[in-house]
Design a protein around this motif. Sequence first.
Motif, PDB file in Angstrom:
ATOM      1  N   UNK A 161      45.932 141.567  21.051  1.00 50.98           N
ATOM      2  CA  UNK A 161      45.601 142.877  21.613  1.00 50.98           C
ATOM      3  C   UNK A 161      46.842 143.597  22.129  1.00 50.98           C
ATOM      4  N   UNK A 162      47.725 142.856  22.780  1.00 51.54           N
ATOM      5  CA  UNK A 162      48.961 143.470  23.288  1.00 51.54           C
ATOM      6  C   UNK A 162      49.778 144.034  22.131  1.00 51.54           C
ATOM      7  N   UNK A 163      49.861 143.298  21.029  1.00 48.88           N
ATOM      8  CA  UNK A 163      50.605 143.773  19.861  1.00 48.88           C
ATOM      9  C   UNK A 163      50.006 145.071  19.318  1.00 48.88           C
ATOM     10  N   UNK A 164      48.670 145.202  19.396  1.00 44.91           N
ATOM     11  CA  UNK A 164      47.989 146.367  18.849  1.00 44.91           C
ATOM     12  C   UNK A 164      47.724 147.451  19.886  1.00 44.91           C
ATOM     13  N   UNK A 165      48.264 147.293  21.095  1.00 42.19           N
ATOM     14  CA  UNK A 165      48.075 148.262  22.181  1.00 42.19           C
ATOM     15  C   UNK A 165      46.597 148.460  22.516  1.00 42.19           C
ATOM     16  N   UNK A 185      46.033 148.669  15.293  1.00 39.11           N
ATOM     17  CA  UNK A 185      46.952 148.541  14.165  1.00 39.11           C
ATOM     18  C   UNK A 185      48.289 148.022  14.666  1.00 39.11           C
ATOM     19  N   UNK A 186      48.921 147.169  13.869  1.00 38.21           N
ATOM     20  CA  UNK A 186      50.242 146.620  14.189  1.00 38.21           C
ATOM     21  C   UNK A 186      51.135 146.782  12.975  1.00 38.21           C
ATOM     22  N   UNK A 190      60.047 142.356   4.728  1.00 39.52           N
ATOM     23  CA  UNK A 190      59.361 143.566   4.264  1.00 39.52           C
ATOM     24  C   UNK A 190      58.342 144.021   5.303  1.00 39.52           C
ATOM     25  N   UNK A 191      58.049 145.321   5.278  1.00 37.40           N
ATOM     26  CA  UNK A 191      57.147 145.920   6.257  1.00 37.40           C
ATOM     27  C   UNK A 191      55.699 145.586   5.914  1.00 37.40           C
ATOM     28  N   UNK A 192      54.953 145.161   6.923  1.00 37.24           N
ATOM     29  CA  UNK A 192      53.546 144.797   6.763  1.00 37.24           C
ATOM     30  C   UNK A 192      52.735 145.518   7.832  1.00 37.24           C
ATOM     31  N   UNK A 193      51.597 146.082   7.444  1.00 36.18           N
ATOM     32  CA  UNK A 193      50.664 146.666   8.405  1.00 36.18           C
ATOM     33  C   UNK A 193      49.517 145.694   8.637  1.00 36.18           C
ATOM     34  N   UNK A 194      49.142 145.523   9.903  1.00 32.34           N
ATOM     35  CA  UNK A 194      48.049 144.630  10.273  1.00 32.34           C
ATOM     36  C   UNK A 194      46.950 145.439  10.949  1.00 32.34           C
ATOM     37  N   UNK A 195      45.728 145.330  10.459  1.00 31.72           N
ATOM     38  CA  UNK A 195      44.577 145.982  11.082  1.00 31.72           C
ATOM     39  C   UNK A 195      43.864 144.950  11.948  1.00 31.72           C
ATOM     40  N   UNK A 196      43.687 145.269  13.213  1.00 36.21           N
ATOM     41  CA  UNK A 196      43.092 144.339  14.171  1.00 36.21           C
ATOM     42  C   UNK A 196      41.681 144.796  14.512  1.00 36.21           C
ATOM     43  N   UNK A 197      40.736 143.862  14.491  1.00 39.83           N
ATOM     44  CA  UNK A 197      39.362 144.167  14.894  1.00 39.83           C
ATOM     45  C   UNK A 197      38.839 143.014  15.746  1.00 39.83           C
ATOM     46  N   UNK A 198      38.314 143.348  16.932  1.00 40.63           N
ATOM     47  CA  UNK A 198      37.728 142.324  17.811  1.00 40.63           C
ATOM     48  C   UNK A 198      36.233 142.589  17.975  1.00 40.63           C
ATOM     49  N   UNK A 199      35.474 141.505  18.113  1.00 39.56           N
ATOM     50  CA  UNK A 199      34.026 141.606  18.248  1.00 39.56           C
ATOM     51  C   UNK A 199      33.538 140.551  19.236  1.00 39.56           C
ATOM     52  N   UNK A 200      32.858 140.955  20.322  1.00 42.02           N
ATOM     53  CA  UNK A 200      32.348 139.963  21.293  1.00 42.02           C
ATOM     54  C   UNK A 200      31.274 139.070  20.665  1.00 42.02           C
ATOM     55  N   UNK A 201      31.398 137.769  20.856  1.00 39.42           N
ATOM     56  CA  UNK A 201      30.387 136.814  20.395  1.00 39.42           C
ATOM     57  C   UNK A 201      29.993 135.924  21.568  1.00 39.42           C
ATOM     58  N   UNK A 202      29.078 134.999  21.329  1.00 33.35           N
ATOM     59  CA  UNK A 202      28.568 134.165  22.411  1.00 33.35           C
ATOM     60  C   UNK A 202      29.634 133.230  22.979  1.00 33.35           C
ATOM     61  N   UNK A 237      33.077 133.959  22.841  1.00 34.77           N
ATOM     62  CA  UNK A 237      34.319 134.685  23.059  1.00 34.77           C
ATOM     63  C   UNK A 237      34.498 135.765  22.010  1.00 34.77           C
ATOM     64  N   UNK A 238      35.652 136.388  22.015  1.00 33.41           N
ATOM     65  CA  UNK A 238      35.917 137.481  21.083  1.00 33.41           C
ATOM     66  C   UNK A 238      36.397 136.950  19.738  1.00 33.41           C
ATOM     67  N   UNK A 239      35.648 137.261  18.694  1.00 31.87           N
ATOM     68  CA  UNK A 239      36.121 136.956  17.347  1.00 31.87           C
ATOM     69  C   UNK A 239      37.111 138.044  16.937  1.00 31.87           C
ATOM     70  N   UNK A 240      38.220 137.641  16.345  1.00 29.92           N
ATOM     71  CA  UNK A 240      39.269 138.574  15.952  1.00 29.92           C
ATOM     72  C   UNK A 240      39.558 138.423  14.463  1.00 29.92           C
ATOM     73  N   UNK A 241      39.618 139.545  13.780  1.00 30.44           N
ATOM     74  CA  UNK A 241      39.969 139.561  12.360  1.00 30.44           C
ATOM     75  C   UNK A 241      41.215 140.423  12.184  1.00 30.44           C
ATOM     76  N   UNK A 242      42.199 139.851  11.502  1.00 29.24           N
ATOM     77  CA  UNK A 242      43.435 140.567  11.201  1.00 29.24           C
ATOM     78  C   UNK A 242      43.490 140.779   9.696  1.00 29.24           C
TER      79      UNK A 242
END
Length: 629
Positions: free
Chosen positions: A292-296, A309-310, A317-329, A331-336
């Motif tokens: 989360x800190x990386x993605x502000x 986004x990171x 080489x330059x890489x873009x990372x899309x960050x998505x978090x989702x609350x689950x039972x 903890x937070x599931x995170x997909x990059x």
Amino acid sequence: MKLPFTSQSSKSSSELEQNGLSSLDTGTATQAYAEDESVRGLCDLYSPEQTGQSHVVRDIGDILLEREKITSEQHAQLRRDQSAGLTPDAATWLLKEELVGADDILAAKAELCGMEFRRIGPEDVAKEAFEKLDIDFIRRSNIVPISIEQDTLVVATSEPANVFAIEDVKRQTEMDLRVVVCSAEDIEAICASLRDDDADYSLDDIISDMTEVEVVQDQEDDSEDLEKMAGESPVIKFVNYLISNTIREGASDIHIEPKEKFTRIRHRIDGVLFEMMQAPLKMHPAIVSRIKIMANLDISERRLPQDGKVSAIVGGRAIDLRISTLPTSHGEKTVIRVLDSKSIVRGLEHLGMEPEVCQTFGEQILLPHGILLVTGPTGSGKSTTLYSALCQMDADKLNISTVEDPVEYGLDFCNQVQANDKIGLTFASALRSLLRQDPDVIMIGEIRDNETARIAVQAALTGHLVLSTLHTNDAPSSVTRLVNIGIDAYLIAASLNGVLAQRLVRRICPRCKKVYQVSEHMRKYVERAGLRPEELVRGVGCEHCRNSGYAGRVGIFELLVVDDRFRDMINKDASVSNMRRVCHESGQPSMFDDGMAKVKQGLTTIEEVLRVTEVYGQNEDEVFVENEG
């Protein structure tokens, strides 16, 4: 007696090159040398037999002529320009005139040097061979070790005439060498993929260190502590390892999933999820907070989903990372999601299209107006196809604009608009503004509603080329989808140029590909598709493909070109069954047909084709009646 050539005899190699002579054109150089006034005395001692031709040494121009890459007229023009001193060398002239590609030039140079030319990817390189040389030396000398064969080091170079660098490699490695030729882009891709960014620490050490970090329990006001914990060195190392390892594995997504007793981490590779490791559950909040800190993002908010986004540099080489978090039972599931722009800026021929489909699709994107749709489910490569199509256009002469949500890849040659419903910048409103910007080509990320579809049709009818995507199962059903959205059939018939439906199937791993015995159930599909069961292959599984038998993916396509007959049928009856019937009667290959062609070529398996075309398990007669047309 002092010979004439001992005083101001030979010209330097640089002077010869200025006269249009490469270092390999030794015969031509000798002739130029003999024609110099200062050495005419040498001709009195010996004069070679005159052949009546000024060009006596075979060079890349001759090789390309033999390979029919250039015509006799182009070859003659090259010689005339060389004789007149209008070009420094054949390669420069050929590339400037755009007669051949860089690979053709390299292949010709390889033949001149008695070497083999091949395209090489990171998957073709053995790590024990790659580590024989320092990566800085590899990039500096453009020579990369690729394998070791019976105590002989096989190296690839993009500069076959650089014998000094080759000798330097032989001296450093103290091994016999076999040299092949590849492109400089291949060498850079290998270096970017295989450089070991994590050599200074191991995964076991990181996890061991992470268990010693003080963990903060779930409290109401613990954001400061979480931020401090996320900044601890082991956590940073672990997240960096996850990202860099994902790039090396060629994965498209990282799934970080909290379970009851541990955190499961999976990679999506070639469309399939593989479990890569398990991390201590108590470190899950710190891992998510670091991302989360990386993605502000707000690390104190763990009750609501967040997206970010990171931008990172991985492997040079330059890489873009899309960050998505989702609350689950648990903890937070995170997909990059990993977005590598280098993977999409490529020609249509590299997508897996058959030559006829590629040529027809290429003609479609050159039309001055109309709508061209690319259809398929999420993850079927629609965006890659559209970006590749945009890359084929002349951006210097065209105003190319896109409306996307989100903008997945940054393209320098076009104007990209990020849709944002929260502030009122919808697809429709962005399209209205773009139409006042004098566009030639408009790419819409997706036609989702009536308003967006209506504006797209209006833009196509008023002289703009519109590219977009739809979520449909095949090409014919796209017409029905537009009707269901609320667009009149006569407007669809007037504006639609073509529809490309596509799927991605997994490629058979080239390292463990073997002929196999087709099952009795599959034999029915194989024989009715005109294939020979004894020639079919599949991957048996190896370390390279994670024992899956597949490595990489290739597209299968169904291209529907809307002609006058099809337009008449749209006006009369735009139902799905009628559209499919007309499409099949026209003889255009379906996705199933294209997939079976890939099976015949040994690129994929019939099971993969049946899986993605959604016909597996149906009655065989129904499948082939539908696909025989």
